[in-house]
Design an enzyme around this catalytic site. Structure first.
Site, PDB file in Angstrom:
ATOM      1  N   ASP A  84       0.876  -1.174   0.000  1.00  0.00           N
ATOM      2  CA  ASP A  84       0.000   0.000   0.000  1.00  0.00           C
ATOM      3  C   ASP A  84       0.911   1.219   0.000  1.00  0.00           C
ATOM      4  O   ASP A  84       2.124   1.100   0.225  1.00  0.00           O
ATOM      5  CB  ASP A  84      -0.890  -0.016   1.259  1.00  0.00           C
ATOM      6  CG  ASP A  84      -1.802   1.205   1.343  1.00  0.00           C
ATOM      7  OD1 ASP A  84      -2.330   1.635   0.299  1.00  0.00           O
ATOM      8  OD2 ASP A  84      -1.982   1.746   2.450  1.00  0.00           O
ATOM      9  N   CYS A  97      -4.638  -1.381  -1.755  1.00  0.00           N
ATOM     10  CA  CYS A  97      -4.790   0.054  -1.985  1.00  0.00           C
ATOM     11  C   CYS A  97      -5.760   0.254  -3.149  1.00  0.00           C
ATOM     12  O   CYS A  97      -5.507  -0.236  -4.259  1.00  0.00           O
ATOM     13  CB  CYS A  97      -3.414   0.625  -2.337  1.00  0.00           C
ATOM     14  SG  CYS A  97      -3.435   2.358  -2.802  1.00  0.00           S
ATOM     15  N   CYS A 151     -10.939   3.690   0.725  1.00  0.00           N
ATOM     16  CA  CYS A 151      -9.487   3.855   0.811  1.00  0.00           C
ATOM     17  C   CYS A 151      -9.063   3.088   2.055  1.00  0.00           C
ATOM     18  O   CYS A 151      -9.686   3.231   3.116  1.00  0.00           O
ATOM     19  CB  CYS A 151      -9.144   5.334   0.956  1.00  0.00           C
ATOM     20  SG  CYS A 151      -7.425   5.646   1.436  1.00  0.00           S
ATOM     21  N   HIS A 196      -6.706   3.387   4.067  1.00  0.00           N
ATOM     22  CA  HIS A 196      -6.310   4.200   5.229  1.00  0.00           C
ATOM     23  C   HIS A 196      -7.505   4.569   6.112  1.00  0.00           C
ATOM     24  O   HIS A 196      -7.350   4.852   7.294  1.00  0.00           O
ATOM     25  CB  HIS A 196      -5.650   5.507   4.774  1.00  0.00           C
ATOM     26  CG  HIS A 196      -4.204   5.359   4.405  1.00  0.00           C
ATOM     27  ND1 HIS A 196      -3.792   4.777   3.231  1.00  0.00           N
ATOM     28  CD2 HIS A 196      -3.077   5.711   5.070  1.00  0.00           C
ATOM     29  CE1 HIS A 196      -2.473   4.792   3.182  1.00  0.00           C
ATOM     30  NE2 HIS A 196      -2.008   5.348   4.284  1.00  0.00           N
TER      31      HIS A 196
HETATM   32  N1  DGL Z   1      -4.582   3.519   0.926  1.00  0.00           N
HETATM   33  C1  DGL Z   1      -4.748   3.854  -0.419  1.00  0.00           C
HETATM   34  C2  DGL Z   1      -6.143   3.589  -0.956  1.00  0.00           C
HETATM   35  O1  DGL Z   1      -6.738   2.635  -0.591  1.00  0.00           O
HETATM   36  C3  DGL Z   1      -4.150   5.124  -0.934  1.00  0.00           C
HETATM   37  C4  DGL Z   1      -4.085   6.304  -0.076  1.00  0.00           C
HETATM   38  C5  DGL Z   1      -3.150   7.332  -0.666  1.00  0.00           C
HETATM   39  O2  DGL Z   1      -1.951   7.077  -0.630  1.00  0.00           O
HETATM   40  O3  DGL Z   1      -3.622   8.360  -1.179  1.00  0.00           O
HETATM   41  O4  DGL Z   1      -6.663   4.273  -1.760  1.00  0.00           O
END
Ligand code: DGL
Length: 270
Positions: A11, A75, A185, A187
């Protein structure tokens, strides 16, 4: 390909650790090697080509140093930007992830759903195609959550600053009367509680970590690659020193034993 080889997961940073934890529970007999490209986060505001180049550096590393048998792109942004190209470059099975549009359509009683994702995911053609195919009779409202990934990477999981930013992104969705929120996302798993509290626990929050873990198991079965330990390896690499990393790893991976390695040596010349 040897069954005992590890699964590689990456990720842009710590978001995919939530996916790692689901894979670990679903497949306890597998070796798991995770790469957090935190030095290059966020991916969400970057061009597809830049994300693809980062992905190639990471996958080459995972293949060269760990001989991974399967790759998980933990991700949404990197999946939208690069999965097609990665599948044409590498012969190992690749599992990606995308916002849970179909489950959200099924879960919404009011037929109004809010999606929190990065700018990159929301602008991608993959996301438009997903909406066209699975949105059904539900109205979807999107929020790009600019700046949120950066705060999470800095370890702001409960600060005033992050609560304010999350509330700012949720307010337009509240005004639309949504009853389901999709965390599009990885995160954003870290802000799940803030989302639920904002809506006074009256929304259903959907994320895709468990579905990805099941898909990984299916793929391993399909290729007869499932492993059952006992000598398994679990490593988390990150290329950005993060003093909160131990705390974050333990909060999300509970009692599981992962070795945390700070590794600064990824560059495109490698
Ligand atoms: N964690 C990632 C996602 O699922 C990307 C977050 C990022 O780096 O902008 O989209």
């Amino acid at each position: 390909m040897n069954k005992s080889f590890p699964i590689g997961i990456f990720d842009s940073g710590i978001g995919g650790l939530s996916v790692l934890s689901k894979i670990q529970s679903q497949l306890p007999g597998e070796s798991l090697i995770y790469v957090a490209d935190s030095l290059n986060a966020p991916y969400g505001t970057k061009d597809n080509l830049i994300i693809l180049r980062r992905a190639i550096v990471i996958v080459d590393f995972l293949i060269k140093h760990h001989q991974i048998k399967l790759l998980v792109i933990a991700c949404n942004t990197a999946t939208a930007a690069a999965i097609k190209e990665l599948r044409s470059i590498y012969s190992i099975p690749i599992v990606g992830m995308e916002p849970a549009i179909k489950p959200a359509n099924e879960a919404s009683v009011l037929k109004k759903v809010g999606i929190l994702a990065t700018e990159g995911t929301l602008k991608s053609s993959k996301f438009s195609a997903l909406l066209d195919t699975y949105s059904g009779d539900t109205q979807f409202y999107t929020q790009p959550c600019v700046g949120l990934v950066e705060l999470i990477e800095q370890g702001h999981l409960e600060s005033k600053e992050i609560i304010t930013l999350v509330h700012k992104n949720l307010m337009p969705l509240y005004e639309k009367n949504v009853d389901v929120i999709v965390l599009g996302c990885t995160h954003f798993i870290f802000i799940k509680n803030i989302v639920e509290d904002f809506f006074d626990k009256k929304v259903t929050v959907i994320e895709t970590g468990s579905a990805v873990a099941i898909q990984v198991q299916r793929k391993l079965n399909e290729f007869s690659l499932e492993n059952n330990g006992p000598n398994i390896q679990r490593i988390i690499y990150s290329n950005s020193p993060n003093e909160n990393m131990d705390k974050i790893i333990h909060s999300i991976l509970a009692a599981n034993k992962f070795e945390y390695v700070f590794y600064s040596n990824w560059n495109e010349e490698q």
